[in-house]
Design an enzyme around this catalytic site. Structure first.
Site, PDB file in Angstrom:
ATOM      1  CD  GLU A  26      -7.640  -7.799  -0.371  1.00 60.05           C
ATOM      2  OE1 GLU A  26      -6.626  -8.186   0.194  1.00 60.05           O
ATOM      3  OE2 GLU A  26      -7.763  -6.651  -0.820  1.00 60.05           O
ATOM      4  CE  LYS A  41      -3.750  -2.632   1.860  1.00 64.93           C
ATOM      5  NZ  LYS A  41      -5.031  -2.654   2.502  1.00 64.93           N
ATOM      6  N   GLY A  95      -7.201  -8.736   6.927  1.00 63.95           N
ATOM      7  CA  GLY A  95      -6.996  -9.130   8.312  1.00 63.95           C
ATOM      8  C   GLY A  95      -6.119 -10.356   8.529  1.00 63.95           C
ATOM      9  CG  HIS A 147      -6.396  -3.190  -3.403  1.00 62.86           C
ATOM     10  ND1 HIS A 147      -6.871  -2.383  -2.397  1.00 62.86           N
ATOM     11  CD2 HIS A 147      -5.842  -4.267  -2.793  1.00 62.86           C
ATOM     12  CE1 HIS A 147      -6.598  -2.949  -1.226  1.00 62.86           C
ATOM     13  NE2 HIS A 147      -5.973  -4.093  -1.438  1.00 62.86           N
TER      14      HIS A 147
END
Ligand code: G3P
EC number: 5.3.1.1
Length: 222
Positions: free
Chosen positions: A141, A11, A181, A93
């Site tokens: 995700e 990121k 997570g 994403h």
């Protein structure tokens, strides 16, 4: 089932920026060599060249635009990231969402430049739609769990197993990753037990005080 595929998305975390991007890649390479597990990294675009030049491991782009050479200021061009040393790219994403048409165009560009493709999705129907486009991987995700430290493989196992089932029906050649997570050995183990072939993860490793130790913990139940 073979060994999982692990993709570490940096990121824009400070720890994974500039020289930090190289140091984390070195930790990934060491753990990959010790374990035989393929670990890829997705640094920020300007760090792709430096990571790929200094560390021998698969480097992915965090994004790719479905454009060619020409008048596309500010876009990410497949040939450019390929020449910088990337071997693959994330597409869509959750933090860089695209329209369906843009996803298709990005995937086409990835294929044109021989880049491996991971289309990110947020639920079972979008996973099914992404699989129909024929990427190498889809990565499910749920956005609400991203960066939460609550693993998708435990908090929402149905979205993982449902994605695995949906993709198997649509195109069994497409592999399924899951993310959000994930940070510990039991999170990865649970993801694999649900039928996924690997994980896409970020904060649990990139922000760890010792990323190499965190990676070793991640793979300890494989
Ligand atoms: O791309 C990986 C990601 O969105 C998951 O982030 O921090 O929950 O592992 P994290």
């Amino acid at each position: 089932m073979g060994l999982p595929f692990i993709v570490l998305n940096y990121k824009t975390y400070l720890q994974g920026t500039g020289q930090g991007a190289v140091e984390i890649a070195k930790a990934c390479k060491a753990v990959s060599e010790e374990s035989g597990i393929e670990i890829a990294v997705a640094p920020q675009l300007p760090d792709i060249y430096r990571v790929a030049s200094e560390v021998e491991l698969p480097v992915f782009s965090q994004h790719l635009d479905g454009i060619g050479a020409g008048s596309f200021t500010g876009h990410v061009f497949g040939k450019s990231i390929k020449e910088a040393g990337a071997v693959g790219t994330l597409i869509n994403h959750s933090e860089k969402r695209l329209t369906l048409a843009e996803i298709e165009a990005s995937l086409k560009a990835a294929k044109e430049f021989g880049l491996r493709s991971i289309i990110c999705t947020n639920n079972v129907p979008t996973t099914a739609a992404a699989a129909a486009l024929g990427p190498d991987y889809v990565a499910i995700e749920p956005p609400e769990l991203i960066g939460s430290g609550i693993p998708v493989s435990k908090a929402d196992p149905e979205v993982v197993s449902g994605s695995v089932e949906a993709v198997a029906k649509i195109d069994p050649r497409v592999k399924v990753l899951c993310g959000a997570g994930i940070s510990k050995g039991e999170d990865l183990r649970a993801a694999l037990d649900l039928g996924s072939q690997g994980v896409l993860l970020a904060s649990g490793i990139v922000k760890a005080a010792d990323p190499k130790a965190a990676l070793e913990d991640l793979i300890r139940l494989v």
